[in-house]
Design an enzyme around this catalytic site. Structure first.
Site, PDB file in Angstrom:
ATOM      1  N   LYS A 137       0.849  -1.138  -0.180  1.00 51.00           N
ATOM      2  CA  LYS A 137       0.034   0.008  -0.160  1.00 51.00           C
ATOM      3  C   LYS A 137       0.725   1.144   0.061  1.00 51.00           C
ATOM      4  CE  LYS A 137      -3.885  -2.057   2.063  1.00 51.00           C
ATOM      5  NZ  LYS A 137      -5.003  -1.761   3.555  1.00 51.00           N
TER       6      LYS A 137
ATOM      7  N   TYR B 137     -12.174  -1.495  -3.548  1.00 45.38           N
ATOM      8  CA  TYR B 137     -12.832  -1.992  -2.344  1.00 45.38           C
ATOM      9  C   TYR B 137     -14.319  -1.862  -2.170  1.00 45.38           C
ATOM     10  CZ  TYR B 137      -8.224  -2.260   0.222  1.00 45.38           C
ATOM     11  OH  TYR B 137      -7.088  -2.709   0.735  1.00 45.38           O
TER      12      TYR B 137
ATOM     13  N   ASN C 165      -1.841   0.407   6.586  1.00 42.97           N
ATOM     14  CA  ASN C 165      -1.400  -0.745   7.165  1.00 42.97           C
ATOM     15  C   ASN C 165      -0.614  -1.648   6.386  1.00 42.97           C
ATOM     16  OD1 ASN C 165      -3.468  -1.662   5.458  1.00 42.97           O
ATOM     17  ND2 ASN C 165      -4.512  -2.443   7.116  1.00 42.97           N
TER      18      ASN C 165
ATOM     19  N   HIS D 222      -1.808  -5.410   1.562  1.00 42.35           N
ATOM     20  CA  HIS D 222      -3.034  -6.072   1.474  1.00 42.35           C
ATOM     21  C   HIS D 222      -2.783  -7.400   1.205  1.00 42.35           C
ATOM     22  CE1 HIS D 222      -7.260  -6.897  -0.268  1.00 42.35           C
ATOM     23  NE2 HIS D 222      -6.595  -7.410  -1.071  1.00 42.35           N
TER      24      HIS D 222
ATOM     25  N   GLU E 114      -9.591 -10.234  -7.666  1.00 40.01           N
ATOM     26  CA  GLU E 114      -8.759  -9.138  -7.274  1.00 40.01           C
ATOM     27  C   GLU E 114      -7.337  -9.251  -8.206  1.00 40.01           C
ATOM     28  OE1 GLU E 114      -9.783  -8.494  -2.482  1.00 40.01           O
ATOM     29  OE2 GLU E 114      -7.796  -9.123  -3.149  1.00 40.01           O
TER      30      GLU E 114
END
Ligand code: IDP
Ligand code: MG
Length: 376
Positions: free
Chosen positions: A99, A137, A203, A206, A217
């Site tokens: 990310k 998302y 965070n 993913h 995805e």
């Protein structure tokens, strides 16, 4: 009487001279690490049983590409029930993504992935638009954090990767750790989110949460047919080109080489994994033909397996980056300039870890060759 333990695969190899896809039966004997190949069409031995240390049991599963004596083979099927049962049943694909908050840590995250015996089979740095982030998302669109999440995910480049391994979906999530980084730091301090993440949204990485999400995805970033997926991040300005060569990718050095480049103060403004065809490698290396003695071996090395193309930016590139890579021959580099990239990671003049642009006027052209021409 028990037969010697062996794994059987169906492997394909594109023969550029005959312009044919050839099929082989490939046998691997774990006991002594030897390999044997039969030509399925001509019913002939193609490679007599030979020890081949570069090949590991972990590399052998359907969907993977392996390198056997400089031939890139694509494992397309299991050759018998035993192999399918023993090797096939647990292999999964998942999406691993770095990310925006952790993009400077990508070398270490990639290294953590490779150290866990996952295989990275696709990789691309992209910058998501808000629309793409919302789409990716969409399952969270009703959540209170959705808007923050979309802003964060479109705030800077990310690296999307297809990762293959035993139970990859759950084992990558285990390595990732809990969603919230403070929870991760207390419950799973060795995890990626504990080591590299910031808070509940930022965070670091993913992972798909099921086989079905992984399929969706992966299709989002690496569409299997027709569609293009999110664009690469190449800028084609004030940059130079670096290719992590197939031997270095195969040896699992990608993360370490990326760290070495970032630690030296260079920026990686685009990154993508490519598997070159012979004709492309010839075109790319055209200026070396008849000039460099090792040209034929250099060529084979470049298309022998997946490589990773990088667009590099930094003060005084291309010159400064070329100096950082060091002399083309790693032996010479180790004597004269031991801190250069090739001194650290290269083996021979052909397997010298990276290609980097030679002449400043070629830099943008080389970056374009990968990120405009090959990425289409
Ligand atoms: P996951 O990434 O561990 O699968 P999800 O629940 O699917 O977690 O959430 C997707 C992402 O949305 C998280 O990784 C995180 O970046 C963000 N997120 C999840 N829950 C919260 C929250 O409660 N507050 C803020 N951001 C959140
Ligand atoms: Mg999730």
């Amino acid at each position: 009487m028990s037969e010697e333990d062996r794994y059987v695969f169906v492997a394909e190899w594109y023969d550029p001279n005959a312009a044919l896809q050839r099929r082989y039966q490939l046998l691997f004997y774990p006991k002594d690490g030897s390999v044997e190949m039969f030509d399925l069409k001509n019913h002939r031995v193609f490679l007599r049983r030979t020890k081949y240390d570069a090949l590991q049991k972990e590399d052998l599963f359907v969907g993977n590409k392996i390198n056997v004596f400089s031939r890139q083979l694509h494992l397309v099927d299991y050759g018998d029930q035993y192999t399918a049962r023993k090797v096939g049943s647990k292999k999964e694909k998942t999406l691993a993504m770095i990310k925006p908050d952790a993009i400077q840590k990508m070398g270490s995250i990639i290294q953590a992935i490779l150290d866990t015996e996952f295989c990275i089979t696709k990789a691309k740095m992209v910058l998501l638009s808000r629309t793409e982030a919302k789409d990716f998302y969409s399952e969270h669109q009703s959540k209170s954090f959705f808007n923050d999440l979309v802003s964060f995910m479109s705030s800077g480049p990310i690296v999307a990767m297809e990762v293959i391994g035993d139970e990859a979906v759950s084992s990558w999530r285990k390595l990732l750790g809990p969603t919230n980084c403070s929870v991760a730091r207390s419950e799973s301090p060795e995890s990626i989110r504990a080591r590299f993440g910031t808070d509940g949204t930022k965070n670091a990485a993913h992972g798909s949460d099921s086989i079905a999400s992984a399929a969706r995805e992966l299709e989002f970033f690496f569409p299997s047919s027709g569609g293009r997926g999110p664009k690469n991040t190449a800028t084609f300005t004030q940059c130079t080109c670096c290719i992590i060569k197939p031997h270095a990718v195969l040896e699992g050095l990608t993360g370490k080489i990326i760290n070495y480049i970032l630690d030296a103060g260079f920026d990686i403004s685009a990154m993508q994994m490519f598997t070159m065809e012979k004709a492309n490698a010839e075109e790319f290396y055209e200026v070396y033909k008849g000039v460099v003695a090792e040209y034929p071996e250099m060529l084979v090395e470049l298309y022998s397996g997946p490589c990773i193309a990088l667009e590099i930016q930094g003060t005084d590139t291309p010159k400064s980056f070329r100096e950082f890579c060091g002399p083309a021959d790693p032996e010479i580099a180790r004597h004269l300039r031991p801190n250069t990239l090739r001194a650290q990671f290269g083996k021979t003049k052909v397997k010298n870890a990276v290609h980097c642009t030679d002449l400043p006027e070629d830099a943008v052209l080389e970056v374009q060759y990968f990120f405009k021409i090959l990425d289409n």
